[in-house]
Design a protein around this motif. Structure first.
Motif, PDB file in Angstrom:
ATOM      1  N   PHE A 176      11.339  32.439  -2.757  1.00 38.08           N
ATOM      2  CA  PHE A 176      11.287  33.457  -2.086  1.00 38.08           C
ATOM      3  C   PHE A 176      10.334  34.779  -2.031  1.00 38.08           C
ATOM      4  N   PHE A 177       9.589  34.609  -3.338  1.00 34.92           N
ATOM      5  CA  PHE A 177       8.365  35.447  -3.470  1.00 34.92           C
ATOM      6  C   PHE A 177       7.257  35.137  -3.109  1.00 34.92           C
ATOM      7  N   VAL A 178       6.880  33.930  -2.912  1.00 32.32           N
ATOM      8  CA  VAL A 178       5.499  33.530  -2.494  1.00 32.32           C
ATOM      9  C   VAL A 178       4.769  34.167  -1.336  1.00 32.32           C
ATOM     10  N   GLN A 218       0.601  30.146   6.207  1.00 26.55           N
ATOM     11  CA  GLN A 218      -0.057  28.827   6.190  1.00 26.55           C
ATOM     12  C   GLN A 218      -0.567  28.146   4.645  1.00 26.55           C
ATOM     13  N   ALA A 219      -0.940  28.934   3.899  1.00 23.92           N
ATOM     14  CA  ALA A 219      -1.372  28.742   2.435  1.00 23.92           C
ATOM     15  C   ALA A 219      -0.161  28.044   1.842  1.00 23.92           C
ATOM     16  N   VAL A 220       1.219  28.590   2.045  1.00 27.04           N
ATOM     17  CA  VAL A 220       2.248  27.909   1.189  1.00 27.04           C
ATOM     18  C   VAL A 220       2.717  26.558   1.910  1.00 27.04           C
ATOM     19  N   SER A 221       2.351  26.537   3.420  1.00 25.46           N
ATOM     20  CA  SER A 221       2.673  25.265   3.812  1.00 25.46           C
ATOM     21  C   SER A 221       1.574  24.200   3.661  1.00 25.46           C
ATOM     22  N   ALA A 226       7.776  26.987  10.773  1.00 25.08           N
ATOM     23  CA  ALA A 226       9.099  26.324  10.918  1.00 25.08           C
ATOM     24  C   ALA A 226       9.863  26.318   9.482  1.00 25.08           C
ATOM     25  N   ILE A 227       8.723  26.151   8.335  1.00 28.07           N
ATOM     26  CA  ILE A 227       9.494  26.061   7.096  1.00 28.07           C
ATOM     27  C   ILE A 227       9.642  27.403   6.425  1.00 28.07           C
ATOM     28  N   LYS A 228       9.039  28.580   7.184  1.00 30.05           N
ATOM     29  CA  LYS A 228       8.978  29.905   6.568  1.00 30.05           C
ATOM     30  C   LYS A 228      10.570  30.476   6.305  1.00 30.05           C
ATOM     31  N   PRO A 229      11.598  30.090   7.100  1.00 30.84           N
ATOM     32  CA  PRO A 229      12.940  30.773   6.814  1.00 30.84           C
ATOM     33  C   PRO A 229      13.373  29.819   5.496  1.00 30.84           C
ATOM     34  N   LEU A 230      13.230  28.677   5.481  1.00 28.52           N
ATOM     35  CA  LEU A 230      13.544  27.896   4.204  1.00 28.52           C
ATOM     36  C   LEU A 230      13.037  28.331   2.878  1.00 28.52           C
ATOM     37  N   ILE A 231      11.678  28.704   2.924  1.00 29.29           N
ATOM     38  CA  ILE A 231      10.911  29.173   1.450  1.00 29.29           C
ATOM     39  C   ILE A 231      11.385  30.387   1.119  1.00 29.29           C
ATOM     40  N   GLU A 232      11.466  31.465   2.362  1.00 28.88           N
ATOM     41  CA  GLU A 232      11.490  32.876   2.213  1.00 28.88           C
ATOM     42  C   GLU A 232      13.316  33.052   1.732  1.00 28.88           C
ATOM     43  N   ASN A 233      14.063  32.103   2.097  1.00 27.39           N
ATOM     44  CA  ASN A 233      15.431  32.455   1.581  1.00 27.39           C
ATOM     45  C   ASN A 233      15.884  31.683   0.475  1.00 27.39           C
TER      46      ASN A 233
END
Length: 150
Positions: free
Chosen positions: A57-59, A66-69, A45-52
């Motif tokens: 964006f680079f993580v 899952q590691a980012v979350s 669910a948070i992937k679009p928030l993080i990648e934009n």
């Protein structure tokens, strides 16, 4: 004071009750959401928030979704614990406030960096309201950073 800014008596029972309800409420929500970050549902669910976002964006080039979350969940849990322990150890309040300010400034900025997060419903722009709660958390973080609250 003039206008709508009230004189705040930080020693009043009502103020203290409101402060502790805010503190424990913020800690509970941060702990709850932090734990939820360890689930695949929330990671997705948070992937679009993080990648934009221009800061994050680079993580996904280096670690998994899952590691980012999980990392975000750990940060939220730490801030919740700092809030809770600041009741006994006032020196932790400053760190909780700083953590809240940074966390919620970043999450609120997702409202401006994530494509299609705003929609128009019946002529009114709306977004995923779970992010909007962070305005309140940002305000509380600023309050407790002051360090004079009890």
């Amino acid at each position: 004071m003039n206008g709508t800014t009230p004189m705040i008596n930080q020693r009043s029972p009502t103020y203290r009750l409101g402060y502790y309800i805010s503190l424990f409420g913020a800690a509970l929500i941060l702990l709850w959401i932090g734990i939820f970050k360890f689930t695949p549902t929330e990671a997705s669910a948070i992937k679009p928030l993080i990648e934009n976002h221009f800061l994050t964006f680079f993580v996904y080039n280096f670690v998994s979704v899952q590691a980012v979350s999980n990392a975000i969940g750990v940060i939220e849990i730490i801030i919740a614990l700092l809030l809770l322990f600041s009741v006994k150890f006032a020196s932790l309040r400053k760190y909780a406030g700083i953590g809240m300010i940074f966390t919620f400034l970043i999450t609120l900025s997702y409202l401006f960096t994530t494509p299609n997060i705003w929609k128009v419903v019946d002529g009114i722009p709306v977004t995923d309201f779970f992010i909007v709660k962070d305005v309140l958390f940002l305000g509380f973080g600023l309050m407790i950073l002051n360090g004079k609250n009890e």
